[in-house]
Design a protein around this motif. Structure first.
Motif, PDB file in Angstrom:
ATOM      1  N   ASN A 173       0.815  -1.218   0.000  1.00 10.19           N
ATOM      2  CA  ASN A 173       0.000   0.000   0.000  1.00 10.19           C
ATOM      3  C   ASN A 173       0.848   1.268   0.000  1.00 10.19           C
ATOM      4  N   SER A 174       2.142   1.107  -0.262  1.00 12.52           N
ATOM      5  CA  SER A 174       3.037   2.252  -0.401  1.00 12.52           C
ATOM      6  C   SER A 174       3.351   2.443  -1.887  1.00 12.52           C
ATOM      7  N   PHE A 175       3.984   3.558  -2.220  1.00 11.12           N
ATOM      8  CA  PHE A 175       4.262   3.826  -3.638  1.00 11.12           C
ATOM      9  C   PHE A 175       5.481   4.726  -3.771  1.00 11.12           C
ATOM     10  N   PHE A 176       5.978   4.807  -5.016  1.00 10.82           N
ATOM     11  CA  PHE A 176       7.123   5.664  -5.321  1.00 10.82           C
ATOM     12  C   PHE A 176       6.817   6.467  -6.579  1.00 10.82           C
ATOM     13  N   VAL A 177       7.180   7.750  -6.544  1.00 11.44           N
ATOM     14  CA  VAL A 177       6.963   8.658  -7.673  1.00 11.44           C
ATOM     15  C   VAL A 177       8.313   9.178  -8.145  1.00 11.44           C
ATOM     16  N   GLY A 178       8.601   9.032  -9.432  1.00  8.28           N
ATOM     17  CA  GLY A 178       9.864   9.529  -9.966  1.00  8.28           C
ATOM     18  C   GLY A 178       9.793   9.731 -11.465  1.00  8.28           C
ATOM     19  N   ASP A 179      10.658  10.601 -11.980  1.00 11.36           N
ATOM     20  CA  ASP A 179      10.570  10.975 -13.392  1.00 11.36           C
ATOM     21  C   ASP A 179      11.371  10.076 -14.323  1.00 11.36           C
ATOM     22  N   ALA A 180      12.326   9.295 -13.809  1.00 10.91           N
ATOM     23  CA  ALA A 180      13.151   8.437 -14.665  1.00 10.91           C
ATOM     24  C   ALA A 180      12.374   7.158 -14.965  1.00 10.91           C
ATOM     25  N   ALA A 181      11.536   7.243 -16.002  1.00 12.67           N
ATOM     26  CA  ALA A 181      10.551   6.189 -16.266  1.00 12.67           C
ATOM     27  C   ALA A 181      10.827   5.419 -17.545  1.00 12.67           C
ATOM     28  N   GLY A 182      11.895   5.766 -18.284  1.00 18.56           N
ATOM     29  CA  GLY A 182      12.194   5.068 -19.527  1.00 18.56           C
ATOM     30  C   GLY A 182      11.270   5.423 -20.672  1.00 18.56           C
ATOM     31  N   ARG A 183      10.623   6.588 -20.572  1.00 17.10           N
ATOM     32  CA  ARG A 183       9.700   6.993 -21.639  1.00 17.10           C
ATOM     33  C   ARG A 183      10.474   7.450 -22.875  1.00 17.10           C
ATOM     34  N   PRO A 184       9.988   7.129 -24.080  1.00 14.29           N
ATOM     35  CA  PRO A 184      10.714   7.474 -25.313  1.00 14.29           C
ATOM     36  C   PRO A 184      10.524   8.939 -25.688  1.00 14.29           C
ATOM     37  N   LYS A 185      11.267   9.393 -26.677  1.00 16.30           N
ATOM     38  CA  LYS A 185      11.101  10.750 -27.198  1.00 16.30           C
ATOM     39  C   LYS A 185       9.679  10.932 -27.711  1.00 16.30           C
ATOM     40  N   ASN A 186       9.108  12.106 -27.403  1.00 19.46           N
ATOM     41  CA  ASN A 186       7.742  12.438 -27.805  1.00 19.46           C
ATOM     42  C   ASN A 186       6.692  11.556 -27.121  1.00 19.46           C
ATOM     43  N   TRP A 187       7.013  11.045 -25.920  1.00 21.77           N
ATOM     44  CA  TRP A 187       5.973  10.341 -25.175  1.00 21.77           C
ATOM     45  C   TRP A 187       4.817  11.296 -24.901  1.00 21.77           C
ATOM     46  N   LYS A 188       5.152  12.567 -24.864  1.00 19.54           N
ATOM     47  CA  LYS A 188       4.178  13.649 -24.908  1.00 19.54           C
ATOM     48  C   LYS A 188       4.709  14.575 -25.997  1.00 19.54           C
ATOM     49  N   PRO A 189       3.871  15.139 -26.872  1.00 19.69           N
ATOM     50  CA  PRO A 189       4.355  15.924 -28.008  1.00 19.69           C
ATOM     51  C   PRO A 189       5.420  16.949 -27.619  1.00 19.69           C
ATOM     52  N   GLY A 190       6.582  16.847 -28.272  1.00 19.43           N
ATOM     53  CA  GLY A 190       7.651  17.812 -28.068  1.00 19.43           C
ATOM     54  C   GLY A 190       8.503  17.581 -26.839  1.00 19.43           C
ATOM     55  N   VAL A 191       8.280  16.470 -26.122  1.00 14.88           N
ATOM     56  CA  VAL A 191       9.029  16.196 -24.894  1.00 14.88           C
ATOM     57  C   VAL A 191      10.141  15.193 -25.169  1.00 14.88           C
ATOM     58  N   SER A 192      11.332  15.457 -24.610  1.00 11.97           N
ATOM     59  CA  SER A 192      12.467  14.570 -24.795  1.00 11.97           C
ATOM     60  C   SER A 192      12.249  13.246 -24.074  1.00 11.97           C
ATOM     61  N   LYS A 193      13.027  12.255 -24.465  1.00 13.13           N
ATOM     62  CA  LYS A 193      12.942  10.964 -23.779  1.00 13.13           C
ATOM     63  C   LYS A 193      13.535  11.088 -22.374  1.00 13.13           C
ATOM     64  N   ASP A 194      13.107  10.215 -21.484  1.00 20.99           N
ATOM     65  CA  ASP A 194      13.671  10.178 -20.137  1.00 20.99           C
ATOM     66  C   ASP A 194      15.134   9.761 -20.204  1.00 20.99           C
ATOM     67  N   PHE A 195      15.953  10.303 -19.301  1.00 22.22           N
ATOM     68  CA  PHE A 195      17.386   9.991 -19.337  1.00 22.22           C
ATOM     69  C   PHE A 195      17.654   8.540 -18.954  1.00 22.22           C
ATOM     70  N   SER A 196      16.730   7.910 -18.232  1.00 20.82           N
ATOM     71  CA  SER A 196      16.878   6.503 -17.872  1.00 20.82           C
ATOM     72  C   SER A 196      15.546   5.983 -17.352  1.00 20.82           C
ATOM     73  N   ALA A 197      15.559   4.726 -16.902  1.00 25.30           N
ATOM     74  CA  ALA A 197      14.382   4.142 -16.259  1.00 25.30           C
ATOM     75  C   ALA A 197      14.691   3.799 -14.809  1.00 25.30           C
ATOM     76  N   SER A 198      15.656   4.499 -14.217  1.00 26.54           N
ATOM     77  CA  SER A 198      16.156   4.120 -12.891  1.00 26.54           C
ATOM     78  C   SER A 198      15.109   4.235 -11.792  1.00 26.54           C
ATOM     79  N   ASP A 199      14.204   5.209 -11.881  1.00 24.65           N
ATOM     80  CA  ASP A 199      13.158   5.326 -10.856  1.00 24.65           C
ATOM     81  C   ASP A 199      12.151   4.183 -10.971  1.00 24.65           C
ATOM     82  N   ARG A 200      11.794   3.846 -12.206  1.00 28.81           N
ATOM     83  CA  ARG A 200      10.891   2.715 -12.409  1.00 28.81           C
ATOM     84  C   ARG A 200      11.551   1.416 -11.904  1.00 28.81           C
TER      85      ARG A 200
END
Length: 409
Positions: A173-200
């Protein structure tokens, strides 16, 4: 391990406003240093919390998650260059705190090791962030490329074992929030890819539910298009499941190990050759080539079989050892380790976690040098026999096996 008070940041107290100092006293902030190096491997902020006995944890990365740069630049221009990721962040975290949830931040701060920022400045910055939140928060930061760096679970493990002595954390019932999610370039229009997936990876290693900051704070749809960018550690177990054969010989010989850094050479020697009387010769312990050559010569003269436990990538690196064996009329057997770069990278970090930082990771330049000079060994070099060794995982404990199966970088 050492644990020291906040004396390192006491000198900066004069720079704080009266209001900031009152809030500091209110939360009784205390900085703790783990590790005797400079900088300490782990620094964490502890203090009394209304949720000290809470079983539920809301865990967060810091940069580009709880905060972002106020300047709009990718990296902060100073320790004061920050603002909350969104205006809703303080409200959301305060609401969690009122729900008897412990708020904990886990952040990688390798700029400390690189000496691009001081510990004092970062500690003061983090105090300012927590004061703005106006709730008690525990914060853990790894200070470089050490055993505590995410996706390693060492920061979380330390938090659970040292900061929750009488509480059994409810991971489900706990969770973790972080931006290093391994998302590719343009996962949202005009947004760069994540630098890694280390948080995920960090969340997956622990077993925590995972959110990106956009999902958690802004209510955006869950992103399913992502890449781990590393092979699943479990695949290393599946691909290399054959039985290890006997590699020792009854007659005196020289064994030259050939393989990139962190390919399993030293562990192989320790498990399969040294128990049978082979003398292990390595620059890791003897430090210079000349000392290694001298040790090999002496061991052979004393009738011992030897293992030359270096990377030995080129003919020139191997030739001096082969000359000594030839002079003593001793056969030379080369064992070539087939461990690929991705598995070697994993083993490189795994060894650091396994030894709790006693063995640091091998820098990338060592891998590049090996690959630059590597030449497949040939019998014409004076080698008697060439054999190939596949990596087969073997573990001394359940802890080691569990570590191996986790994301390491």
């Amino acid at each position: 391990m050492s644990k020291r008070s906040s004396s390192r940041v006491a000198s900066s107290a004069a720079k704080r406003t009266k209001e900031e100092e009152e809030k500091r006293l209110k939360f009784d902030l205390s900085w703790n240093y783990v590790g005797d190096g400079s900088p300490a491997a782990l620094i964490f902020l502890d203090g009394p919390s209304a949720a000290a006995n809470a079983k539920k944890v809301a865990a967060f990365d810091l940069d580009s998650t709880v905060i972002k740069t106020a300047s709009g630049k990718k990296f902060p221009t100073s320790t004061s260059d920050w603002q909350f990721f969104d205006d809703c962040v303080p409200t959301k975290l305060r609401s969690l705190h009122k729900q008897d949830t412990r708020i904990v931040i886990f952040t990688n701060q390798s700029e400390i090791e690189k000496k691009k920022v001081t510990v004092n400045d970062l500690c003061q910055k983090f105090e300012s962030i927590i004061n703005e939140l106006d709730i008690p928060v525990q914060l853990f930061m790894s200070t470089g490329y050490n055993q505590y760096r995410k996706p390693s679970t060492a920061m979380w493990d330390y938090f659970v074992s040292h900061c929750c002595p009488n509480v059994s954390i409810d991971v489900s019932n706990s969770f973790f929030v972080g931006d290093a999610a391994g998302r590719p370039k343009n996962w949202k229009p005009g947004v760069s890819k994540d630098f890694s997936a280390s948080d995920r990876m960090f969340a997956a290693n622990i077993g925590l539910q995972y959110y990106t900051p956009e999902e958690f704070f802004l209510g955006e749809s869950k992103v399913t298009d992502f890449e781990w960018r590393r092979p699943q550690p479990s695949t290393f177990m599946q691909k290399h499941s054959e039985t290890m054969k006997d590699f020792q010989r009854q007659t005196q010989e020289m064994v030259l190990l050939i393989g990139r850094p962190a390919s399993g050479k030293s562990t192989f020697s320790r498990r399969h050759l040294q128990p049978h009387g082979y003398i292990n010769i390595s620059r890791d312990t003897l430090t210079t080539q000349s000392k290694c050559l001298q040790a090999v010569d002496e061991a052979l003269k004393n009738g011992k079989s030897v293992v030359v436990d270096n990377t030995n990538p080129s003919q020139s690196a191997r030739s001096e050892y082969i000359k000594i064996a030839k002079k003593s009329k001793i056969p030379v057997r080369c064992l070539v380790f087939t461990t690929g770069r991705e598995l070697s990278d994993h083993l490189n970090y795994y060894r650091m976690y396994q030894t709790e930082g006693k063995e640091r990771r091998i820098p990338d330049v060592a891998f590049r040098v090996y690959e630059k000079y590597y030449k497949e060994p040939e019998l014409t070099e004076g080698i008697t026999k060439i054999e190939h060794v596949n990596f087969i995982p073997q573990f001394d404990s359940k802890r080691d096996e569990d570590l191996f199966k986790k994301w390491a970088m």
